[in-house]
Motif scaffolding. Sequence first.
Motif, PDB file in Angstrom:
ATOM      1  N   UNK A   1      -8.228  -2.872  -7.840  1.00 11.41           N
ATOM      2  CA  UNK A   1      -8.585  -3.749  -6.723  1.00 11.41           C
ATOM      3  C   UNK A   1      -7.573  -3.566  -5.588  1.00 11.41           C
ATOM      4  N   UNK A   2      -6.289  -3.460  -5.939  1.00 12.69           N
ATOM      5  CA  UNK A   2      -5.255  -3.230  -4.936  1.00 12.69           C
ATOM      6  C   UNK A   2      -5.443  -1.868  -4.278  1.00 12.69           C
ATOM      7  N   UNK A   3      -5.723  -0.863  -5.091  1.00 13.18           N
ATOM      8  CA  UNK A   3      -5.931   0.479  -4.556  1.00 13.18           C
ATOM      9  C   UNK A   3      -7.077   0.482  -3.544  1.00 13.18           C
ATOM     10  N   UNK A   4      -8.147  -0.245  -3.864  1.00  8.45           N
ATOM     11  CA  UNK A   4      -9.307  -0.305  -2.982  1.00  8.45           C
ATOM     12  C   UNK A   4      -8.986  -1.018  -1.671  1.00  8.45           C
ATOM     13  N   UNK A   5      -8.390  -2.205  -1.756  1.00 13.39           N
ATOM     14  CA  UNK A   5      -8.131  -2.995  -0.550  1.00 13.39           C
ATOM     15  C   UNK A   5      -7.034  -2.362   0.305  1.00 13.39           C
ATOM     16  N   UNK A   6      -5.997  -1.875  -0.339  1.00  9.63           N
ATOM     17  CA  UNK A   6      -4.918  -1.241   0.410  1.00  9.63           C
ATOM     18  C   UNK A   6      -5.408   0.049   1.072  1.00  9.63           C
ATOM     19  N   UNK A   7      -6.264   0.791   0.371  1.00  5.25           N
ATOM     20  CA  UNK A   7      -6.830   2.009   0.943  1.00  5.25           C
ATOM     21  C   UNK A   7      -7.650   1.733   2.187  1.00  5.25           C
ATOM     22  N   UNK A   8      -8.400   0.640   2.167  1.00  6.86           N
ATOM     23  CA  UNK A   8      -9.211   0.273   3.335  1.00  6.86           C
ATOM     24  C   UNK A   8      -8.322  -0.105   4.524  1.00  6.86           C
TER      25      UNK A   8
END
Length: 579
Positions: free
Chosen positions: A33-40
Amino acid sequence: MIELDFKLPPIWDQVKDAKYGDLEELDYYQRYELMNMLGREYAGNMVPENQGAYSRMLAQEGMLRDLFIIDGREPIQYDIDAQALEQFNKRVIESGKFEEWQRQWSRRDNHAQQGVALQISRMFSESFGANLKTSRIHFAPTDIVNAEVDVESGDLTLNDTKPVRQDFLKFYHSVVYANARLYQDRLATNKIPFDEGGEREDLAFRTYGDLSPSQSMFWDTSGFNNFMNQPTRRHAMWLADTATEALAAAYDPERQHEVVRDIHAEMSSRYMSAKVLYAANMPVFASEDVSHALTPIFEHHIRGLTIEAQHKVVMLASKMHARGEPVPGHLNDAIDKIMTSYPLTDEYKRFQVEKQRDLLYRMMTDPRVTDARQNWHSYSTTRRLDFLQHAVNIHAEIFGCRAAKVEAIDVPPRPDKESNRKIIHYGGYLWRQRNPVIQINVNEQAGAIDNFFEAFNTAMHEAQHNFQDSLASRYENNFMKPDDPLYEQARYFLTGSYVYVNPDQNRTHYHNNLLERDAFAVGNGLSFFMGLANADQREEYAKRMEALLGDPSHHDLDLSRGFPNAPWHNQPPMPEPEA
């Protein structure tokens, strides 16, 4: 341990002080979830407009890289997919579909190749027990990987380049990779059912944290490795590599590992090109970022960068110079690295000096040349230009290219602010014209054609640019085969014409560009030998020719350098990087 509330973006404000150990302590779901939000958030900050945003972007890159490293400890070669892949490979090989596909694909018909891709996709879907619904196949340039996927429509885009279009195994790799990415997305969006706690659920969550190729510009020296280490890219590449090697082992065993190696090298070159282009377009610290992007790249890898990427770096400095800004040293260093990546090859040096010898003989025995040398002072401007056209025609005949048309231009001298001397424009060559043109300056104040040997030098110098242009054009239009001894030099001339630096901007870069080194060698050599050298010096010149022919890598192509009475004898020697 860090506390995360994913309902309160921006997530960066919650994690910006987190250490590597804090990230390791996150549970499975939190990490992706962190990887997804931080990537965005990182993707939205990839074109920072101030120093604060720029620093934040680099810090976000660092944290994403750490997350990918942590993920990289976990295997992504799942048993369930290995079994499906084995079934897929077996069906392709035992059914005889490979031969049928290759025959259909080799017709070089766009619709036929699309049909092959759809058939491969269908068999992949059946083997993996998933209806991927691939609808259309496009051939177009891709950013980095040879295949890109529109997950909404199911359309596949395959890289429209020679390696993919002309090599069925690379084409096959692209189609499998694209279908693997579709498969991952269908798992992540619950369009393919999976068991809770199973391998496919694991892949679904890891897919959720991925970044698109265009949003994966990592700046450190292992940037391409970080790009490829994103979880779903590792998984898709594993499936595509394994499927392609299995097919090669069955039908072309000598290339079993070579094909995949080539594919990864081609992707690495495109990644570096995208990285350099991105750096050159950065609105905040463009020149620093260009240097940062180029510094870790070896010179022989720079030749793999696209012409567009290299041209963009040179144009960045050119625009700064045009605005009256000093070009930073680190940007000049980056351009220097590009320049020295393109040598004059040993094969070309031998070719050029042999042609120069033939040209010298023709010029020394041509009655019109003799008359011009003796009576130049009495020639009118029109007659001088007519003679220079005659000399250019002889050059074209010897070098085997179309002769350029000699045209007059009128450019008065201009003052040099630094030396208080006049800068004289002697002439020029117009690159990439349908009908090649050499310009000769006839301005009376400039006096560029007052002296026979200066005018002759200019004409031969520009005629050599015409030959370079001809050779580059033959390469660009696929009229040369890789086994041609001048093939590499033609490729270097093509790139050199796009990374050309004006002498007013940087005289060292101007002289060190291989186009100028070659042209100076011809113009200087002919005019020196014919008009300035005495008998002993001509004998020495001939010895230098023989020495260069015997050992070209250790000799400068401009053989006239170093003679005491040559007007250019004080110029520094040109660098000779290994070809």
